[in-house]
Design a protein around this motif. Sequence first.
Motif, PDB file in Angstrom:
ATOM      1  N   HIS A   1      -9.024   0.364  -1.780  1.00 35.17           N
ATOM      2  CA  HIS A   1     -10.108  -0.326  -1.077  1.00 35.17           C
ATOM      3  C   HIS A   1      -9.687  -1.747  -0.713  1.00 35.17           C
ATOM      4  O   HIS A   1      -9.838  -2.182   0.439  1.00 35.17           O
ATOM      5  CB  HIS A   1     -11.358  -0.331  -1.955  1.00 35.17           C
ATOM      6  CG  HIS A   1     -12.534  -0.989  -1.330  1.00 35.17           C
ATOM      7  ND1 HIS A   1     -13.133  -0.528  -0.171  1.00 35.17           N
ATOM      8  CD2 HIS A   1     -13.245  -2.091  -1.700  1.00 35.17           C
ATOM      9  CE1 HIS A   1     -14.153  -1.319   0.143  1.00 35.17           C
ATOM     10  NE2 HIS A   1     -14.237  -2.270  -0.767  1.00 35.17           N
ATOM     11  N   LEU A   2      -9.146  -2.468  -1.686  1.00 40.94           N
ATOM     12  CA  LEU A   2      -8.692  -3.841  -1.432  1.00 40.94           C
ATOM     13  C   LEU A   2      -7.591  -3.865  -0.374  1.00 40.94           C
ATOM     14  O   LEU A   2      -7.620  -4.689   0.549  1.00 40.94           O
ATOM     15  CB  LEU A   2      -8.176  -4.481  -2.725  1.00 40.94           C
ATOM     16  CG  LEU A   2      -9.241  -4.935  -3.724  1.00 40.94           C
ATOM     17  CD1 LEU A   2      -8.591  -5.318  -5.045  1.00 40.94           C
ATOM     18  CD2 LEU A   2     -10.068  -6.073  -3.178  1.00 40.94           C
ATOM     19  N   SER A   3      -6.622  -2.966  -0.496  1.00 43.68           N
ATOM     20  CA  SER A   3      -5.507  -2.926   0.463  1.00 43.68           C
ATOM     21  C   SER A   3      -6.008  -2.726   1.885  1.00 43.68           C
ATOM     22  O   SER A   3      -5.551  -3.399   2.820  1.00 43.68           O
ATOM     23  CB  SER A   3      -4.536  -1.788   0.116  1.00 43.68           C
ATOM     24  OG  SER A   3      -3.924  -2.018  -1.113  1.00 43.68           O
ATOM     25  N   ARG A   4      -6.934  -1.787   2.055  1.00 44.96           N
ATOM     26  CA  ARG A   4      -7.462  -1.517   3.410  1.00 44.96           C
ATOM     27  C   ARG A   4      -8.173  -2.735   3.987  1.00 44.96           C
ATOM     28  O   ARG A   4      -7.980  -3.085   5.156  1.00 44.96           O
ATOM     29  CB  ARG A   4      -8.413  -0.310   3.375  1.00 44.96           C
ATOM     30  CG  ARG A   4      -7.701   1.029   3.299  1.00 44.96           C
ATOM     31  CD  ARG A   4      -8.656   2.192   3.440  1.00 44.96           C
ATOM     32  NE  ARG A   4      -9.616   2.281   2.345  1.00 44.96           N
ATOM     33  CZ  ARG A   4      -9.355   2.840   1.167  1.00 44.96           C
ATOM     34  NH1 ARG A   4      -8.157   3.360   0.929  1.00 44.96           N
ATOM     35  NH2 ARG A   4     -10.272   2.885   0.221  1.00 44.96           N
ATOM     36  N   LEU A   5      -9.002  -3.383   3.168  1.00 41.06           N
ATOM     37  CA  LEU A   5      -9.743  -4.545   3.660  1.00 41.06           C
ATOM     38  C   LEU A   5      -8.797  -5.695   4.004  1.00 41.06           C
ATOM     39  O   LEU A   5      -8.972  -6.369   5.030  1.00 41.06           O
ATOM     40  CB  LEU A   5     -10.770  -4.997   2.619  1.00 41.06           C
ATOM     41  CG  LEU A   5     -11.919  -4.020   2.349  1.00 41.06           C
ATOM     42  CD1 LEU A   5     -12.790  -4.529   1.212  1.00 41.06           C
ATOM     43  CD2 LEU A   5     -12.762  -3.791   3.605  1.00 41.06           C
TER      44      LEU A   5
END
Length: 197
Positions: free
Chosen positions: A140-144
């Motif tokens: 989730h963090l990587s995508r954002l």
Amino acid sequence: MTEPERLRADAVRNRAAILRATEELLAHHHPQQISMEQVAAAAGVGKGTVFHRFGSRHGLMRALMQERAQDLQTAITGGPPPLGEGAPPRARLLAFLGAMVELVARNKGLLAALGPAPVATAPEQEPREEHPVYRAWHGHLSRLIHQQRPDLDDDMLAHVLLATVHSEPILNALEHGAADRLERTLRDLVSGLMPEG
């Protein structure tokens, strides 16, 4: 209701009662002071039921932490913005970090029972980064990060951000009420890398 359906319903109800009883006990006692017998008595089930469902005290604490983490995952995937879809990546990232800090700060006693990492497993099991909760949060963090700043190393930055809640000094600071400081610091870090506008 058929007998198998009734047994399944009983199992679901017992699991919920056991987890709820564990939460209530953790609000007043250190995890090491809580026995499986106490949990069973508070949940209104037999001790054997607790062991059958969770295997050990560590298994019980781990299941409770996973359930709490799942609530955050549900908010990310289906909840309203800014945690859920519909907000800009930067706003979602800041909302997630705030929710993550709150989750860790609210569950300090539970984390103590699991060791220094909120999504860690027992040493003989998979590494932390292979744990489903860690993988979901990291993804989730990587995508954002990638959506907001594709020029950054989103994979490594996501690990760095998650490492804050795996750090013993930071967990010790949270024990002394430093959740607001940690959230402010993470916001400052993200804001420096991703200025608004």
